[in-house]
Design an enzyme around this catalytic site. Structure first.
Site, PDB file in Angstrom:
ATOM      1  CB  SER A 144      -0.875  -0.028   1.260  1.00  0.00           C
ATOM      2  OG  SER A 144      -1.421   1.236   1.559  1.00  0.00           O
ATOM      3  CE1 TYR A 157      -5.013  -1.825   4.510  1.00  0.00           C
ATOM      4  CE2 TYR A 157      -3.828   0.209   4.048  1.00  0.00           C
ATOM      5  CZ  TYR A 157      -4.410  -0.961   3.618  1.00  0.00           C
ATOM      6  OH  TYR A 157      -4.396  -1.275   2.274  1.00  0.00           O
TER       7      TYR A 157
END
Length: 253
Positions: A144, A157
């Site tokens: 990510s 996250y």
């Protein structure tokens, strides 16, 4: 020569989190490049659409029930994929979850749920696959932009995806000697079921678009070429890298 380098004909691949979004797009993309597929999700019925699309491309598609937060389920699912396909050459570690919250409010249960799925699950899926890749293979982790940059309210996250980037580099260095390449993709802003909540805000969309030099959000098809490249012989001397597919977002920060 070029077509052969990018072909996945004869390859056998497993994609986790393949019922929708990025996972489904990558599974269909690898199938279009010639791979036979095992596709995994927690619920078998959620894979019906993915399986049908792959079979329409003329490739094998085997649904696998797998919960990546459970080590026993990971090992059983990876083994089933290898047996069903007659071996395993490619793993795409895509299963993941996200939930934003102010860091002062995060409970242990939320931290564990996200990190166990995105990092612990990915590591043990990679380990299980590597044990079955008898003649070498390829592992592609879906990281990510938060693997490289801090994003407020995304501490669990971001931590999980930063950890996954570290695991990618470590495993690449360690497993090169056994013929396994380990790389990662870092998608930018893509509209999926996981991120739909953000796109409900026109202000958020305008703010994010202002950070993307190419001036648009990603489309799922934008990820296919990069994934085929990293899973094919076209990248046979590439390992330990994380390729951003983000319209220039990281370059401009």
């Amino acid at each position: 020569m070029i077509d052969r380098l990018f072909s996945l004909g004869g390859k056998r691949a497993l994609v986790t989190g393949a019922s929708r979004g990025i996972g489904r797009a990558l599974a269909e993309g690898l199938a279009a490049a010639g791979a036979d597929m095992a596709v995994a999700a927690r619920r078998l019925e959620s894979l019906d659409g993915t399986v049908a699309a792959i079979r329409e491309l003329g490739r094998k598609a085997m649904p696998i029930a797998m919960d990546v937060t459970q080590i026993a389920s990971i090992r059983a699912g990876v083994a089933e994929a290898a047996v069903t396909l007659g071996g395993l050459d490619i793993l795409i570690n895509n299963a993941g979850i996200e939930q934003v919250a102010p860091s002062l409010d995060i409970e242990e249960s939320l931290w564990n749920r996200i990190v166990d799925t995105n990092l612990k699950g990915a590591f043990f899926t990679a380990q299980s696959a590597a044990r079955l890749m008898k003649k070498g293979g390829v592992i592609l982790n879906i990281c990510s932009l938060t693997s490289e940059r801090g994003v407020p309210t995304a501490a669990p996250y971001g931590s999980s995806k930063s950890g996954l980037l570290g695991a990618t580099r470590t495993l690449a260095a360690e497993w090169a000697q056994i013929g396994i390449r380990v790389n990662a993709l870092a998608p930018g802003y893509f509209r999926t079921d996981l991120t739909e909540v953000f796109y409900q805000s026109e202000d958020w969309q305008a703010s994010m678009l202002g950070k993307i030099p190419m001036g648009r959000f990603g489309e799922l098809d934008d990820l296919i070429g990069a994934s085929v490249f990293l899973c094919s012989d076209a990248s046979r001397y590439v390992t330990g890298v994380c390729l951003p597919v983000d319209g220039g977002t990281l370059a401009a920060l």
